[in-house]
Design a protein around this motif. Sequence first.
Motif, PDB file in Angstrom:
ATOM      1  N   ASP A  61       0.868  -1.184   0.000  1.00 16.07           N
ATOM      2  CA  ASP A  61       0.000   0.000   0.000  1.00 16.07           C
ATOM      3  C   ASP A  61       0.900   1.228   0.000  1.00 16.07           C
ATOM      4  OD1 ASP A  61      -1.862   1.996   0.436  1.00 16.07           O
ATOM      5  OD2 ASP A  61      -2.211   1.485   2.541  1.00 16.07           O
ATOM      6  N   LEU A  62       1.073   1.837  -1.170  1.00 15.04           N
ATOM      7  CA  LEU A  62       1.912   3.025  -1.316  1.00 15.04           C
ATOM      8  C   LEU A  62       1.003   4.238  -1.121  1.00 15.04           C
ATOM      9  CD1 LEU A  62       4.881   3.697  -2.053  1.00 15.04           C
ATOM     10  CD2 LEU A  62       4.147   3.850  -4.433  1.00 15.04           C
ATOM     11  N   TYR A  63       1.120   4.876   0.041  1.00 10.53           N
ATOM     12  CA  TYR A  63       0.148   5.890   0.430  1.00 10.53           C
ATOM     13  C   TYR A  63       0.806   7.225   0.726  1.00 10.53           C
ATOM     14  CZ  TYR A  63       1.740   5.370   5.260  1.00 10.53           C
ATOM     15  OH  TYR A  63       2.506   5.357   6.397  1.00 10.53           O
ATOM     16  N   SER A  64      -0.034   8.243   0.859  1.00  6.32           N
ATOM     17  CA  SER A  64       0.407   9.565   1.308  1.00  6.32           C
ATOM     18  C   SER A  64      -0.544  10.030   2.391  1.00  6.32           C
ATOM     19  CB  SER A  64       0.406  10.578   0.153  1.00  6.32           C
ATOM     20  OG  SER A  64       0.584  11.901   0.650  1.00  6.32           O
ATOM     21  N   SER A  65       0.001  10.474   3.515  1.00 11.80           N
ATOM     22  CA  SER A  65      -0.850  10.950   4.605  1.00 11.80           C
ATOM     23  C   SER A  65      -1.581  12.228   4.219  1.00 11.80           C
ATOM     24  CB  SER A  65      -0.002  11.179   5.863  1.00 11.80           C
ATOM     25  OG  SER A  65       1.035  12.116   5.602  1.00 11.80           O
ATOM     26  N   ARG A  66      -1.159  12.869   3.115  1.00 14.43           N
ATOM     27  CA  ARG A  66      -1.814  14.089   2.650  1.00 14.43           C
ATOM     28  C   ARG A  66      -3.034  13.784   1.778  1.00 14.43           C
ATOM     29  NH1 ARG A  66       1.020  16.129  -0.893  1.00 14.43           N
ATOM     30  NH2 ARG A  66       2.632  14.556  -1.126  1.00 14.43           N
ATOM     31  N   SER A  67      -3.257  12.514   1.481  1.00 11.65           N
ATOM     32  CA  SER A  67      -4.319  12.122   0.557  1.00 11.65           C
ATOM     33  C   SER A  67      -5.462  11.446   1.301  1.00 11.65           C
ATOM     34  CB  SER A  67      -3.752  11.156  -0.499  1.00 11.65           C
ATOM     35  OG  SER A  67      -4.778  10.477  -1.176  1.00 11.65           O
ATOM     36  N   ALA A  68      -6.655  12.005   1.171  1.00 11.44           N
ATOM     37  CA  ALA A  68      -7.826  11.405   1.806  1.00 11.44           C
ATOM     38  C   ALA A  68      -8.118  10.032   1.218  1.00 11.44           C
ATOM     39  CB  ALA A  68      -9.037  12.324   1.637  1.00 11.44           C
ATOM     40  N   ALA A  69      -7.894   9.887  -0.090  1.00 17.54           N
ATOM     41  CA  ALA A  69      -8.120   8.592  -0.728  1.00 17.54           C
ATOM     42  C   ALA A  69      -7.165   7.548  -0.163  1.00 17.54           C
ATOM     43  CB  ALA A  69      -7.930   8.710  -2.247  1.00 17.54           C
ATOM     44  N   SER A  70      -5.929   7.961   0.139  1.00 16.80           N
ATOM     45  CA  SER A  70      -4.963   7.045   0.742  1.00 16.80           C
ATOM     46  C   SER A  70      -5.446   6.564   2.102  1.00 16.80           C
ATOM     47  CB  SER A  70      -3.597   7.730   0.899  1.00 16.80           C
ATOM     48  OG  SER A  70      -2.944   7.880  -0.334  1.00 16.80           O
ATOM     49  N   THR A  71      -5.965   7.479   2.875  1.00 13.75           N
ATOM     50  CA  THR A  71      -6.443   7.129   4.217  1.00 13.75           C
ATOM     51  C   THR A  71      -7.577   6.119   4.148  1.00 13.75           C
ATOM     52  OG1 THR A  71      -5.828   9.319   5.050  1.00 13.75           O
ATOM     53  CG2 THR A  71      -7.412   8.052   6.346  1.00 13.75           C
ATOM     54  N   GLN A  72      -8.521   6.340   3.233  1.00 15.34           N
ATOM     55  CA  GLN A  72      -9.648   5.440   3.094  1.00 15.34           C
ATOM     56  C   GLN A  72      -9.207   4.070   2.580  1.00 15.34           C
ATOM     57  OE1 GLN A  72     -12.873   5.761   4.053  1.00 15.34           O
ATOM     58  NE2 GLN A  72     -13.006   3.601   3.433  1.00 15.34           N
ATOM     59  N   LEU A  73      -8.339   4.083   1.573  1.00 20.08           N
ATOM     60  CA  LEU A  73      -7.877   2.810   1.014  1.00 20.08           C
ATOM     61  C   LEU A  73      -7.101   2.019   2.052  1.00 20.08           C
ATOM     62  CD1 LEU A  73      -7.440   0.853  -1.339  1.00 20.08           C
ATOM     63  CD2 LEU A  73      -5.379   2.162  -1.924  1.00 20.08           C
ATOM     64  N   ASP A  94       4.968   4.784   3.286  1.00 22.05           N
ATOM     65  CA  ASP A  94       4.712   6.224   3.206  1.00 22.05           C
ATOM     66  C   ASP A  94       5.507   6.779   2.026  1.00 22.05           C
ATOM     67  OD1 ASP A  94       4.527   8.955   3.468  1.00 22.05           O
ATOM     68  OD2 ASP A  94       4.881   8.987   5.623  1.00 22.05           O
ATOM     69  N   ALA A  95       4.819   7.086   0.930  1.00 22.32           N
ATOM     70  CA  ALA A  95       5.497   7.526  -0.287  1.00 22.32           C
ATOM     71  C   ALA A  95       6.181   8.873  -0.102  1.00 22.32           C
ATOM     72  CB  ALA A  95       4.514   7.596  -1.446  1.00 22.32           C
ATOM     73  N   ASP A  96       5.649   9.716   0.778  1.00 17.44           N
ATOM     74  CA  ASP A  96       6.276  11.016   1.008  1.00 17.44           C
ATOM     75  C   ASP A  96       7.641  10.856   1.658  1.00 17.44           C
ATOM     76  OD1 ASP A  96       4.036  12.349  -0.001  1.00 17.44           O
ATOM     77  OD2 ASP A  96       3.041  12.322   1.947  1.00 17.44           O
ATOM     78  N   ALA A  97       7.753   9.882   2.544  1.00 19.95           N
ATOM     79  CA  ALA A  97       9.015   9.653   3.243  1.00 19.95           C
ATOM     80  C   ALA A  97       9.939   8.718   2.480  1.00 19.95           C
ATOM     81  CB  ALA A  97       8.747   9.085   4.633  1.00 19.95           C
ATOM     82  N   ASN A  98       9.386   7.961   1.519  1.00 24.90           N
ATOM     83  CA  ASN A  98      10.183   6.986   0.767  1.00 24.90           C
ATOM     84  C   ASN A  98       9.925   7.128  -0.731  1.00 24.90           C
ATOM     85  OD1 ASN A  98      11.190   5.066   3.137  1.00 24.90           O
ATOM     86  ND2 ASN A  98       9.033   5.510   3.497  1.00 24.90           N
TER      87      ASN A  98
END
Length: 308
Positions: A61-73, A94-98
């Motif tokens: 799960d490649l996500y961003s904490s800035r993305s609401a869609a990421s949080t839901q997924l 965390d794609a922002d950190a990595n």
Amino acid sequence: MTQPPSGFNLRGAVDLSALSKPAPTPGGGDAAAPQGVVVEITAETFQQAVTTSMTVPVVVDLYSSRSAASTQLSATLQQLAAGAGGKFQLARVDADANPQIAQAVGAQALPTTFAMIKGQPLPLFQGDHPAEQIQAVLDELLRVAGENGVTGTISVEEQPETPEEPEEPPLPPHLQAAYDAIETGSFDDAAAGLEAALKQNPADDEAKALLAQVELMRRLDGVDPMAALTAARDAAPGDVATQLVAADVEVSTGQAAAAYARLLAAVRSSGGDDKEAARARLVELFLLADPAEAAVLKARRDLAIALY
């Protein structure tokens, strides 16, 4: 959504195993696969997920904490992983950190979900989707994994239970009041309360250490660190007033040993009230450190020699 095609050929996938090579383990063995159905990984620990994928499918799960869609997924994927009985591992990144991981898999948007089977990535889908659609993709992924001999599971039963951290006992009222005052920037109130407490109990080491911290913060309020260090560099060791400020700055920035050396030089180069001021400040700064630290023990020995 992109479903894994039937008959997916692992040989055609991009090899991610070079993203992060772990240090050799003693005896030359591979690092143990990570434990847990849901794990958080970074570029440094990515190889653990690669290793796990040799025996258990890994969904990333490649996500961003800035993305609401990421949080839901992420919430949906964690729910599905919890109900899968360890048939796959969910590795969150965390794609922002990595960003290097996102670049390596060519992620065009976030969130992006891909899988790994035998160390090779398999694109799954981008964005958020209903749980039933995601479950269909996961079912197909498990089928493909089975065709390629990846049929292991994460042993949920063997996961050690995380012990509950014991609640910290409440602070004594005088210390709690001081911390509350510090949080609001009321250093004078914090100092006054601690001084009053020490009059009642001069052996209160916690109050002594906290008072030393408060005094340091009071002295540094409004001080330009770079200007203070520059002024001390250009001044003589016997310019005690200048060296005191620089020592405070060094302690506050994690350079305690340098502060001790600076004040010892001031003790050796001065006399009278200036010598006593440098000595007293050095002893006060000792209160902010572990008394068993090597730098503190050495500075105490050097101070005794300088004084006698």
